[in-house]
Design an enzyme around this catalytic site. Structure first.
Site, PDB file in Angstrom:
ATOM      1  N   ASP A 161       0.806  -1.223   0.000  1.00 12.24           N
ATOM      2  CA  ASP A 161       0.000   0.000   0.000  1.00 12.24           C
ATOM      3  C   ASP A 161       0.838   1.272   0.000  1.00 12.24           C
ATOM      4  OD1 ASP A 161      -2.903  -1.058   0.376  1.00 12.24           O
ATOM      5  OD2 ASP A 161      -1.668  -2.193   1.785  1.00 12.24           O
ATOM      6  N   ARG A 201       3.326   5.236  17.039  1.00  8.93           N
ATOM      7  CA  ARG A 201       2.965   6.356  16.154  1.00  8.93           C
ATOM      8  C   ARG A 201       3.699   7.634  16.527  1.00  8.93           C
ATOM      9  NH1 ARG A 201       2.309   2.442  13.089  1.00  8.93           N
ATOM     10  NH2 ARG A 201       0.379   1.282  13.285  1.00  8.93           N
ATOM     11  N   ASP A 224      -5.064   4.982  14.241  1.00 12.01           N
ATOM     12  CA  ASP A 224      -3.725   5.422  13.865  1.00 12.01           C
ATOM     13  C   ASP A 224      -3.723   6.717  13.060  1.00 12.01           C
ATOM     14  OD1 ASP A 224      -2.274   3.516  15.265  1.00 12.01           O
ATOM     15  OD2 ASP A 224      -2.578   2.009  13.718  1.00 12.01           O
ATOM     16  N   SER A 249      -4.583  -7.727   8.746  1.00 13.89           N
ATOM     17  CA  SER A 249      -3.839  -6.474   8.860  1.00 13.89           C
ATOM     18  C   SER A 249      -2.965  -6.607  10.099  1.00 13.89           C
ATOM     19  CB  SER A 249      -4.815  -5.308   9.002  1.00 13.89           C
ATOM     20  OG  SER A 249      -4.128  -4.196   9.538  1.00 13.89           O
TER      21      SER A 249
HETATM   22  N1  ARG Z   1      -6.134  -1.638  17.684  1.00 19.40           N
HETATM   23  C1  ARG Z   1      -4.775  -1.259  17.917  1.00 19.40           C
HETATM   24  C2  ARG Z   1      -4.680   0.211  18.193  1.00 19.40           C
HETATM   25  O1  ARG Z   1      -5.526   0.947  17.819  1.00 19.40           O
HETATM   26  C3  ARG Z   1      -3.846  -1.658  16.807  1.00 19.40           C
HETATM   27  C4  ARG Z   1      -4.038  -0.950  15.493  1.00 19.40           C
HETATM   28  C5  ARG Z   1      -3.274  -1.546  14.333  1.00 19.40           C
HETATM   29  N2  ARG Z   1      -3.638  -2.931  14.186  1.00 19.40           N
HETATM   30  C6  ARG Z   1      -3.430  -3.670  13.091  1.00 19.40           C
HETATM   31  N3  ARG Z   1      -3.684  -4.946  13.198  1.00 19.40           N
HETATM   32  N4  ARG Z   1      -3.012  -3.162  11.982  1.00 19.40           N
HETATM   33  O2  ARG Z   1      -3.742   0.632  18.813  1.00 19.40           O
END
Ligand code: ARG
Length: 401
Positions: A14, A95, A124, A175
């Site tokens: 992506d 992040r 995110d 994911s």
């Molecule tokens: N739910 C978690 C958060 O908001 C992880 C987010 C990313 N998860 C993922 N499987 N890509 O911090």
């Protein structure tokens, strides 16, 4: 001068497609920014070459794994942070460190805009953009998946049409986001919240049902930070990695939850955080003997609020900073050793010692020689129960009228 955009680049399909996609949609030059937060996998050099091969005018790569461990994982450990009592904030704390590097790269390369690959449904995007607003208020943000209609199918078609140096056939139904603090897996089959995760989902942990022999480990802390494992000095990054390996082999730190996203959705996520969960357990047990009762009770509330702020993308906020100051103050005496057994999915503490302990054997013992004056207990209980007793006699009086 042509506008420049820095893109948070993972090396995956992506964000690789996003380089050219953003270029075509905006006419800007794209600078790929890859940050190593201990996610493993490909080398930064491989990722840099791919970014350039996909049309980035520059690639900024940074090994931030020690920075991430020291400045992001350690505060999370000191807070014993578990969002909703379960989730050790794996993605949420990565992040802000990525944001720091994005803003740094934007300054270095004269970019006006920051781009990231998040969808419009998750946390995110909020963490990236709130972080960028705070550290670089003049920078704009775009998200090609959310704002420029870059869907998965279009990404594959674009990559094939342009002959981008990226695999388009590998189909992963999940994911995944991972770093040294843990791993998060969602979507696909897991969206039915009654479905149990299948074996193939896990990578940081072995099945706890078939554990190897129990593994006893001693973790030494100084002011809330792990400094040695079994007597061997370690950095925070080494401590996390070593425990990822040892606790992971025992299946410690598997978490399956439905959590509350900031955007109002409940979502199912599988986490693996063997090192983080072993460290948080050990750290909490050391706090139990080194932090005074009232401070400890209040700290639990602070830790919960801290977790919510960090989950909600407020890493750089004033309240988070103030709570950090409180938490840091509580860690002054959190120094000592915790012994724990890792086995069959559990990390169980079986010994503790500290030069700054508040555990007083002479007060606690039921053997002769105890220094606790039991005669004080009667009066204490009388007064402690007084206000509730007065209220209950009022309740009886009113009920009888
Ligand atoms: N739910 C978690 C958060 O908001 C992880 C987010 C990313 N998860 C993922 N499987 N890509 O911090």
């Amino acid at each position: 001068m042509t506008e420049r955009i820095v893109l948070a680049y993972s090396g995956g399909l992506d964000t690789s497609v996003a380089i050219g996609w953003i270029g075509e949609a905006t006419g800007a030059e794209v600078i790929a920014v890859a940050v190593d937060v201990g996610q493993g996998g490909e080398s930064l050099e491989t990722i840099r070459q791919r970014a350039l091969g996909c049309g980035a005018v520059e690639a900024y790569v940074a090994d931030a794994s020690d920075e991430f461990a020291n400045e992001y994982c350690m505060p999370t450990l000191k807070a014993n942070a578990l969002y909703q009592g379960h989730y050790p904030l794996v993605s949420a704390i990565s992040r802000p460190v990525i944001v720091k590097h994005l803003v740094k790269a934007a300054r270095e390369f004269g970019a006006s805009t920051v781009a990231h690959g998040c969808t419009g449904k998750g946390n995110d995007q909020v963490r990236f953009e709130v972080g960028i607003q705070t550290l670089g208020p003049d920078l704009k943000c775009i998200a090609p998946v959310r704002d420029l209609a870059l869907t998965r199918d279009k990404a594959i078609a674009f990559a094939e049409e342009k002959g981008l140096p990226i695999e388009t056939t590998k189909k992963n139904p999940y994911s995944i986001d991972q770093n040294v603090w843990g791993r998060a897996v969602e979507t696909g089959y897991l969206e039915d919240i009654w479905n149990a995760p299948t074996k193939d989902i896990y990578d940081y942990t072995a099945a706890p049902e078939f554990p190897p022999a129990p593994d006893e480990v001693t973790i030494s802390f100084e002011a809330g930070v792990p400094v040695a494992i079994d007597g061997v000095k370690v950095t925070p990054l080494q401590a996390i990695k070593e425990l990822n390996r040892r606790a992971g082999a025992q299946g410690v730190g598997r978490i399956d939850v439905v959590e509350d996203r900031l955007v109002g959705i409940k979502s199912r996520e599988i986490y693996e955080a063997p090192g983080a969960m072993a460290l948080i357990t050990a750290h909490k047990h050391l706090e139990d003997i080194t932090i005074e009762r009232e401070q400890a009770r209040f700290k639990a509330t602070v830790g919960q609020r801290w977790s919510e702020l960090v989950y909600d993308g407020q890493w750089f906020s004033p309240l988070k900073r103030s709570l950090d100051a409180f938490i840091e103050d509580t860690q002054k005496y959190v120094t000592g050793d915790i012994r724990m057994v890792l086995h069959g999915g559990q990390a169980i503490v079986n010994g503790r010692r500290s030069g700054t302990s508040l555990y007083d054997f002479d007060l606690a013992t039921y053997d002769t020689g105890d220094t606790f004056d039991q005669s004080m207990a009667r009066g204490f209980i009388e007064l402690w129960g007084m206000s509730a007793k007065v209220a209950s006699s009022r309740d009886l009086r009113v009920a009888g009228q």
